[in-house]
Design a protein around this motif. Sequence first.
Motif, PDB file in Angstrom:
ATOM      1  N   ALA A  97       0.820  -1.213   0.000  1.00  0.00           N
ATOM      2  CA  ALA A  97       0.000   0.000   0.000  1.00  0.00           C
ATOM      3  C   ALA A  97       0.860   1.273   0.000  1.00  0.00           C
ATOM      4  O   ALA A  97       0.429   2.302  -0.536  1.00  0.00           O
ATOM      5  CB  ALA A  97      -0.924   0.004   1.215  1.00  0.00           C
ATOM      6  N   LEU A 136       0.274   4.444  -2.474  1.00  0.00           N
ATOM      7  CA  LEU A 136      -0.165   5.750  -1.962  1.00  0.00           C
ATOM      8  C   LEU A 136       0.787   6.863  -2.379  1.00  0.00           C
ATOM      9  O   LEU A 136       0.356   7.961  -2.746  1.00  0.00           O
ATOM     10  CB  LEU A 136      -0.297   5.708  -0.439  1.00  0.00           C
ATOM     11  N   ASP A 141       0.230   8.020  -5.947  1.00  0.00           N
ATOM     12  CA  ASP A 141      -1.121   8.462  -6.292  1.00  0.00           C
ATOM     13  C   ASP A 141      -1.051   9.722  -7.158  1.00  0.00           C
ATOM     14  O   ASP A 141      -0.278  10.634  -6.859  1.00  0.00           O
ATOM     15  CB  ASP A 141      -1.921   8.753  -5.005  1.00  0.00           C
ATOM     16  N   LYS A 199      -2.768  13.975  -1.812  1.00  0.00           N
ATOM     17  CA  LYS A 199      -3.026  12.709  -1.121  1.00  0.00           C
ATOM     18  C   LYS A 199      -1.703  11.975  -0.867  1.00  0.00           C
ATOM     19  O   LYS A 199      -1.455  11.482   0.235  1.00  0.00           O
ATOM     20  CB  LYS A 199      -3.971  11.868  -1.986  1.00  0.00           C
ATOM     21  N   ALA A 253       0.153  10.999   2.780  1.00  0.00           N
ATOM     22  CA  ALA A 253       0.639   9.648   3.101  1.00  0.00           C
ATOM     23  C   ALA A 253       2.123   9.686   3.463  1.00  0.00           C
ATOM     24  O   ALA A 253       2.549   9.057   4.436  1.00  0.00           O
ATOM     25  CB  ALA A 253       0.395   8.702   1.928  1.00  0.00           C
ATOM     26  N   ILE A 297      -0.460   0.530   7.921  1.00  0.00           N
ATOM     27  CA  ILE A 297      -1.225   0.735   6.692  1.00  0.00           C
ATOM     28  C   ILE A 297      -2.497   1.543   6.952  1.00  0.00           C
ATOM     29  O   ILE A 297      -2.807   2.477   6.200  1.00  0.00           O
ATOM     30  CB  ILE A 297      -1.566  -0.615   6.028  1.00  0.00           C
ATOM     31  N   GLN A 326      -3.450   5.090   5.146  1.00  0.00           N
ATOM     32  CA  GLN A 326      -4.654   5.242   4.327  1.00  0.00           C
ATOM     33  C   GLN A 326      -5.552   6.353   4.867  1.00  0.00           C
ATOM     34  O   GLN A 326      -6.092   7.140   4.095  1.00  0.00           O
ATOM     35  CB  GLN A 326      -5.398   3.917   4.237  1.00  0.00           C
ATOM     36  N   ALA A 351      -3.952   9.693   3.986  1.00  0.00           N
ATOM     37  CA  ALA A 351      -4.102   9.989   2.555  1.00  0.00           C
ATOM     38  C   ALA A 351      -5.503  10.475   2.249  1.00  0.00           C
ATOM     39  O   ALA A 351      -5.686  11.393   1.431  1.00  0.00           O
ATOM     40  CB  ALA A 351      -3.778   8.747   1.732  1.00  0.00           C
ATOM     41  N   LYS A 352      -6.523   9.918   2.895  1.00  0.00           N
ATOM     42  CA  LYS A 352      -7.924  10.276   2.631  1.00  0.00           C
ATOM     43  C   LYS A 352      -8.326  11.589   3.287  1.00  0.00           C
ATOM     44  O   LYS A 352      -9.307  12.215   2.878  1.00  0.00           O
ATOM     45  CB  LYS A 352      -8.849   9.162   3.125  1.00  0.00           C
TER      46      LYS A 352
END
Length: 161
Positions: free
Chosen positions: A120, A124, A127, A132, A136, A148, A152, A155-156
């Motif tokens: 992941a 990320l 991306d 984003k 991350a 992880i 995540q 990043a969101k």
Amino acid sequence: MDKISTHLWFDGEAEQAADFYTGLFPDSHIASITYAPTDYPSGKAGDVLQIAFTLGGRSFLALNGGPSFPFTEAISLSIDCRDQEEVDRYWEALSAHPENEQCGWVKDRFGLSWQIIPRALPELLADPDRAKAKRAMDAMMTMKKINIAVLQAAAKAETTS
């Protein structure tokens, strides 16, 4: 033996390291052990001189070369981990100096550096939404062992200005 293989220099611990590594990774085994035919600067005739082994299907050589050339972080072995469970397993097995670790890098008891990286993370960081990816990366920079779920979530996250 692969056409190109990684050669690791140990200070008398080549056999212990090869045993440890081959027991840790799937698709791994010791292929051969070469014993010194005569005394040499770091050992005696009959000592383990070199071990050929395979880790995860890749060829390695371990030499008992003595204390002249210790490992540094300039070279590390990277482990592609499919999930957090695999990250946690390799982290537990390889981490010998937790106080010095950062961003998924560990140093094992033989002094060899490893990067324990979940799939992941590079996804990320690559991306196309660069904000984003930055979030991350900023989160990763605060971690020792990569988490992880935290990556995540970072990043969101949306920032409000």
